[in-house]
Design an enzyme around this catalytic site. Structure first.
Site, PDB file in Angstrom:
ATOM      1  CD  GLU A 278      -2.667  -1.418   0.052  1.00  0.00           C
ATOM      2  OE1 GLU A 278      -3.079  -0.440  -0.591  1.00  0.00           O
ATOM      3  OE2 GLU A 278      -2.851  -2.597  -0.306  1.00  0.00           O
ATOM      4  CD1 TRP A 281      -1.284  -0.484  -4.050  1.00  0.00           C
ATOM      5  CD2 TRP A 281      -1.700   0.736  -5.889  1.00  0.00           C
ATOM      6  NE1 TRP A 281      -1.782  -1.326  -5.024  1.00  0.00           N
ATOM      7  CE2 TRP A 281      -2.049  -0.601  -6.153  1.00  0.00           C
ATOM      8  CE3 TRP A 281      -1.866   1.684  -6.900  1.00  0.00           C
ATOM      9  CZ2 TRP A 281      -2.558  -1.008  -7.392  1.00  0.00           C
ATOM     10  CZ3 TRP A 281      -2.375   1.284  -8.132  1.00  0.00           C
ATOM     11  CH2 TRP A 281      -2.715  -0.048  -8.361  1.00  0.00           C
ATOM     12  CD1 TRP A 310     -18.069  12.888 -17.988  1.00  0.00           C
ATOM     13  CD2 TRP A 310     -18.606  10.868 -17.201  1.00  0.00           C
ATOM     14  NE1 TRP A 310     -16.905  12.162 -17.860  1.00  0.00           N
ATOM     15  CE2 TRP A 310     -17.204  10.926 -17.388  1.00  0.00           C
ATOM     16  CE3 TRP A 310     -19.160   9.677 -16.706  1.00  0.00           C
ATOM     17  CZ2 TRP A 310     -16.361   9.845 -17.099  1.00  0.00           C
ATOM     18  CZ3 TRP A 310     -18.324   8.616 -16.423  1.00  0.00           C
ATOM     19  CH2 TRP A 310     -16.953   8.703 -16.616  1.00  0.00           C
ATOM     20  CG  ASN A 345      -8.490   1.026  -0.473  1.00  0.00           C
ATOM     21  OD1 ASN A 345      -8.399   2.047  -1.155  1.00  0.00           O
ATOM     22  ND2 ASN A 345      -8.205  -0.173  -0.940  1.00  0.00           N
ATOM     23  CD1 TRP A 363     -13.672  10.398 -14.418  1.00  0.00           C
ATOM     24  CD2 TRP A 363     -12.386  11.444 -12.909  1.00  0.00           C
ATOM     25  NE1 TRP A 363     -12.633  11.000 -15.097  1.00  0.00           N
ATOM     26  CE2 TRP A 363     -11.823  11.642 -14.195  1.00  0.00           C
ATOM     27  CE3 TRP A 363     -11.755  12.003 -11.809  1.00  0.00           C
ATOM     28  CZ2 TRP A 363     -10.662  12.383 -14.411  1.00  0.00           C
ATOM     29  CZ3 TRP A 363     -10.585  12.747 -12.017  1.00  0.00           C
ATOM     30  CH2 TRP A 363     -10.059  12.928 -13.295  1.00  0.00           C
ATOM     31  CD1 TRP A 386     -11.781  10.084  -6.117  1.00  0.00           C
ATOM     32  CD2 TRP A 386     -13.551   9.468  -7.345  1.00  0.00           C
ATOM     33  NE1 TRP A 386     -12.886  10.080  -5.300  1.00  0.00           N
ATOM     34  CE2 TRP A 386     -13.982   9.710  -6.034  1.00  0.00           C
ATOM     35  CE3 TRP A 386     -14.495   9.069  -8.292  1.00  0.00           C
ATOM     36  CZ2 TRP A 386     -15.314   9.568  -5.636  1.00  0.00           C
ATOM     37  CZ3 TRP A 386     -15.826   8.924  -7.914  1.00  0.00           C
ATOM     38  CH2 TRP A 386     -16.222   9.168  -6.601  1.00  0.00           C
TER      39      TRP A 386
HETATM   40  C1  FAD Z   1     -11.555   6.732  -4.858  1.00  0.00           C
HETATM   41  C2  FAD Z   1     -10.391   6.699  -3.897  1.00  0.00           C
HETATM   42  C3  FAD Z   1      -9.989   7.881  -3.277  1.00  0.00           C
HETATM   43  C4  FAD Z   1      -8.910   7.866  -2.375  1.00  0.00           C
HETATM   44  N1  FAD Z   1      -8.509   9.045  -1.791  1.00  0.00           N
HETATM   45  C5  FAD Z   1      -7.434   9.058  -0.963  1.00  0.00           C
HETATM   46  C6  FAD Z   1      -6.979  10.261  -0.370  1.00  0.00           C
HETATM   47  O1  FAD Z   1      -7.491  11.363  -0.626  1.00  0.00           O
HETATM   48  N2  FAD Z   1      -5.932  10.197   0.503  1.00  0.00           N
HETATM   49  C7  FAD Z   1      -5.300   9.014   0.796  1.00  0.00           C
HETATM   50  O2  FAD Z   1      -4.353   9.006   1.593  1.00  0.00           O
HETATM   51  N3  FAD Z   1      -5.692   7.863   0.222  1.00  0.00           N
HETATM   52  C8  FAD Z   1      -6.743   7.841  -0.631  1.00  0.00           C
HETATM   53  N4  FAD Z   1      -7.148   6.655  -1.191  1.00  0.00           N
HETATM   54  C9  FAD Z   1      -6.361   5.424  -0.939  1.00  0.00           C
HETATM   55  C10 FAD Z   1      -6.847   4.593   0.252  1.00  0.00           C
HETATM   56  O3  FAD Z   1      -8.210   4.365   0.168  1.00  0.00           O
HETATM   57  C11 FAD Z   1      -6.534   5.242   1.597  1.00  0.00           C
HETATM   58  O4  FAD Z   1      -5.166   5.616   1.643  1.00  0.00           O
HETATM   59  C12 FAD Z   1      -6.778   4.248   2.739  1.00  0.00           C
HETATM   60  O5  FAD Z   1      -8.121   3.845   2.744  1.00  0.00           O
HETATM   61  C13 FAD Z   1      -6.442   4.909   4.051  1.00  0.00           C
HETATM   62  O6  FAD Z   1      -6.704   4.030   5.112  1.00  0.00           O
HETATM   63  P1  FAD Z   1      -5.532   3.436   5.991  1.00  0.00           P
HETATM   64  O7  FAD Z   1      -4.640   4.528   6.438  1.00  0.00           O
HETATM   65  O8  FAD Z   1      -6.156   2.584   7.018  1.00  0.00           O
HETATM   66  O9  FAD Z   1      -4.759   2.557   4.922  1.00  0.00           O
HETATM   67  P2  FAD Z   1      -3.822   1.276   5.084  1.00  0.00           P
HETATM   68  O10 FAD Z   1      -4.525   0.156   4.429  1.00  0.00           O
HETATM   69  O11 FAD Z   1      -3.383   1.078   6.471  1.00  0.00           O
HETATM   70  O12 FAD Z   1      -2.575   1.651   4.144  1.00  0.00           O
HETATM   71  C14 FAD Z   1      -1.420   2.345   4.644  1.00  0.00           C
HETATM   72  C15 FAD Z   1      -1.186   3.614   3.892  1.00  0.00           C
HETATM   73  O13 FAD Z   1      -0.887   3.346   2.532  1.00  0.00           O
HETATM   74  C16 FAD Z   1      -1.412   4.389   1.711  1.00  0.00           C
HETATM   75  N5  FAD Z   1      -2.385   3.793   0.787  1.00  0.00           N
HETATM   76  C17 FAD Z   1      -3.177   2.723   1.015  1.00  0.00           C
HETATM   77  N6  FAD Z   1      -3.906   2.435  -0.082  1.00  0.00           N
HETATM   78  C18 FAD Z   1      -3.560   3.339  -1.012  1.00  0.00           C
HETATM   79  C19 FAD Z   1      -3.957   3.569  -2.352  1.00  0.00           C
HETATM   80  N7  FAD Z   1      -4.840   2.787  -2.978  1.00  0.00           N
HETATM   81  N8  FAD Z   1      -3.423   4.617  -3.013  1.00  0.00           N
HETATM   82  C20 FAD Z   1      -2.505   5.415  -2.430  1.00  0.00           C
HETATM   83  N9  FAD Z   1      -2.081   5.248  -1.166  1.00  0.00           N
HETATM   84  C21 FAD Z   1      -2.593   4.222  -0.462  1.00  0.00           C
HETATM   85  C22 FAD Z   1      -2.079   5.397   2.637  1.00  0.00           C
HETATM   86  O14 FAD Z   1      -1.162   6.423   2.910  1.00  0.00           O
HETATM   87  C23 FAD Z   1      -2.383   4.554   3.859  1.00  0.00           C
HETATM   88  O15 FAD Z   1      -2.492   5.301   5.047  1.00  0.00           O
HETATM   89  C24 FAD Z   1      -8.219   6.646  -2.104  1.00  0.00           C
HETATM   90  C25 FAD Z   1      -8.648   5.472  -2.734  1.00  0.00           C
HETATM   91  C26 FAD Z   1      -9.710   5.498  -3.613  1.00  0.00           C
HETATM   92  C27 FAD Z   1     -10.142   4.226  -4.271  1.00  0.00           C
END
Ligand code: FAD
Length: 486
Positions: A278, A281, A310, A345, A363, A386
């Site tokens: 993650e 990502w 759209w 997520n 979107w 997105w």
């Molecule tokens: C439509 C959409 C919008 C999102 N908007 C944001 C946003 O504005 N800010 C944001 O930080 N994340 C965003 N994410 C990614 C992800 O959903 C969140 O980072 C995650 O849910 C945060 O929860 P966590 O800290 O418990 O994540 P964990 O699962 O604990 O992951 C650890 C860290 O990894 C990073 N991470 C995890 N998944 C992703 C991912 N898919 N993309 C990029 N980084 C990731 C985050 O920094 C997160 O805190 C988005 C995902 C989607 C699908």
């Protein structure tokens, strides 16, 4: 005199710029520019502003303990920063400026203007890539181009980190200043002006100390089971560290280090490896943002998707925003977002795909709504997520793959626990009906029927994407366009 310029890196530990500035054994002061208009222009959620300002208060105290003065100056907008910084540098006799690099377009432009303003003053600027694990321009494909496929990027990312990762050294004992917090009153009054309800803030603990504790708790109790449990929104299985990572109260290096240390325990290895994925990502979307500036200008990564027509339906958008679509998991997720400033997520993917595919709404509307509410609102991750969900992005979900919101609900909230938490009207339903309440309308009279049917969505979306692609190919290969390119 050395200056540390704080931006989205509101911490003292695992902070290379601060560590290096203090290492020099010369006086260090720190500065932060409040840019509320910048927040207004970019839809930054009030909750996120609150998190940043509270963390800034904590940072001022932590720096004071180290003998570092923090000056908070009200710049209003990025445009005022170069001039204010030049004045500040002159007033305080600054010779060297240290900061963590930032990669979004406006931040890059601001930093270029700052470099120009400080050049005649002879200030030496040193930047560090602490907001990412691998700097955005480091990895290239064999052809020298940026990676646009995550799996290939991740392979190289792992290898690079294996040989380059170094945790930041501990901070030297103390700076040489008095530890004054100049402008604390300005931060406090900015906080007072805000009207963020307790019902939102009570879910969050701002600041570095809380973030470090949360990382420790997560590593100890949840990291091992991360891969197995992370997709189930009713469980506290993910770190919820995204707000800390995006405001920089926690560094990605601290996260990576905690996960790699946890890997020493065989039982935690798989969960830790998955969590590191993650963090990859996170870097992936940052390098996309840095290397494909069109995404920062509101453009789709895949240009052909700009031709999609759209639908324009404010009522459908409103139903989505308010969690009234008639699809329980989508509605529960949207209510979680509005009530807490965060969404799981899996549900971000489900709700984003629902908006762009079922409701056939642009979107960008959803991207903006998320930014207006998320405590972790982060341009690169939000835009990447997105565009992934809407199939307009890099390495995005193929357009013909449309999540079935009922199937997602049955799979990831089988007992309906998460739905029951957020949609009281469905609390009494059994674990079969809760996913499709319209099948028993008398049992949930206060819950709306689906705003659109699921049947037919996949076909409609597939057709629209194919037509957009054909139109795009035609216009890019027509004799006129070939002539224009020649
Ligand atoms: C439509 C959409 C919008 C999102 N908007 C944001 C946003 O504005 N800010 C944001 O930080 N994340 C965003 N994410 C990614 C992800 O959903 C969140 O980072 C995650 O849910 C945060 O929860 P966590 O800290 O418990 O994540 P964990 O699962 O604990 O992951 C650890 C860290 O990894 C990073 N991470 C995890 N998944 C992703 C991912 N898919 N993309 C990029 N980084 C990731 C985050 O920094 C997160 O805190 C988005 C995902 C989607 C699908």
């Amino acid at each position: 005199m050395n200056l540390l310029w704080y931006r989205n890196d509101l911490r003292i530990h695992s902070h290379r710029a601060l560590q290096q500035a203090l290492e020099r054994d010369e006086p260090v002061i720190a500065v932060y520019f409040l840019c509320e208009q910048q927040w207004d222009n970019h839809d930054v959620a009030p909750l996120r502003r609150w998190y940043v300002l509270q963390s800034l208060l904590e940072l001022g105290d932590a720096l004071a303990e180290r003998g570092v003065d923090l000056h908070v100056l009200d710049a209003g907008d990025f445009a005022a920063v170069p001039g204010l910084l030049a004045d500040f540098v002159g007033e305080h006799g600054i010779e060297r400026l240290f900061c963590s690099r930032e990669y979004p377009l406006n931040e890059l432009n601001r930093d270029r203007a700052v470099a120009q303003a400080l050049e005649p003053l002879g200030v030496q600027i040193t930047g560090f890539d602490d907001s990412v694990l691998v700097p955005p321009r480091t990895l290239n494909t064999g052809k020298g181009t940026p990676y646009t496929v995550f799996s290939a990027f991740k392979k190289r990312w792992d290898v690079w980190l294996d040989s380059h990762f170094e945790p930041v050294a501990a901070l030297p004992a103390a700076g040489a200043g008095n530890g004054r917090f100049v402008g604390k009153g300005g931060v406090e009054s900015a906080l007072k002006k805000m009207t963020v309800p307790d019902s939102l803030t009570r879910h969050w603990q701002p600041g570095e100390a809380a973030a470090l504790k949360q990382l420790d708790d997560f590593a100890e109790h949840h990291l091992a089971g991360y891969r197995k449990h992370r997709d189930f929104p009713s469980q506290p299985a993910t770190s919820a560290l995204s707000a800390a990572l995006s405001a920089g109260t926690l560094s990605p290096a601290s996260c990576y280090r905690a996960a790699t240390l946890a890997m020493a325990d065989a039982g935690a290895r798989d969960g830790a490896a998955c969590w590191i994925g993650e963090l990859a990502w996170r870097d992936f979307y940052r390098q996309i943002m840095a290397r494909f500036p069109r995404v920062s200008r509101g453009g789709a990564f895949r240009p052909e998707t700009e031709l999609l027509q759209w639908s324009q339906d404010p009522d459908l958008f409103q139903a989505w925003c308010e969690g009234r679509t008639g699809y329980p998991l989508v509605d529960a997720a949207m209510r979680q977002l509005v009530a807490t400033g965060w969404m799981h997520n899996r549900l971000r993917m489900v709700t984003a795909m629902f908006l762009s595919k079922h409701l056939w709404l642009d979107w960008r509307l959803g991207e903006r709504f998320f930014m207006q509410h998320l405590i972790d609102g982060d341009f690169a991750a939000n835009n990447g997520g997105w565009q992934w969900s809407a199939s307009s992005g890099t390495d995005a979900v193929p357009y013909f793959r449309v999540f079935n919101p009922v199937r997602q609900s049955q799979r990831f909230d089988a007992q309906g626990e998460f739905i029951a938490r957020w949609v009281p009207a469905l609390r009494e339903l059994d674990n079969k009906t809760v996913h499709e309440p319209w099948k028993q309308p008398l049992l949930a009279p206060d819950y709306p029927p689906p705003v659109v049917p699921h049947a037919g969505v996949r076909e409609r979306v597939t057709e629209a994407f194919k037509a957009a692609k054909a139109q795009y190919d035609d216009s890019n290969h027509s004799p006129t366009s070939r002539k224009e390119q020649a």
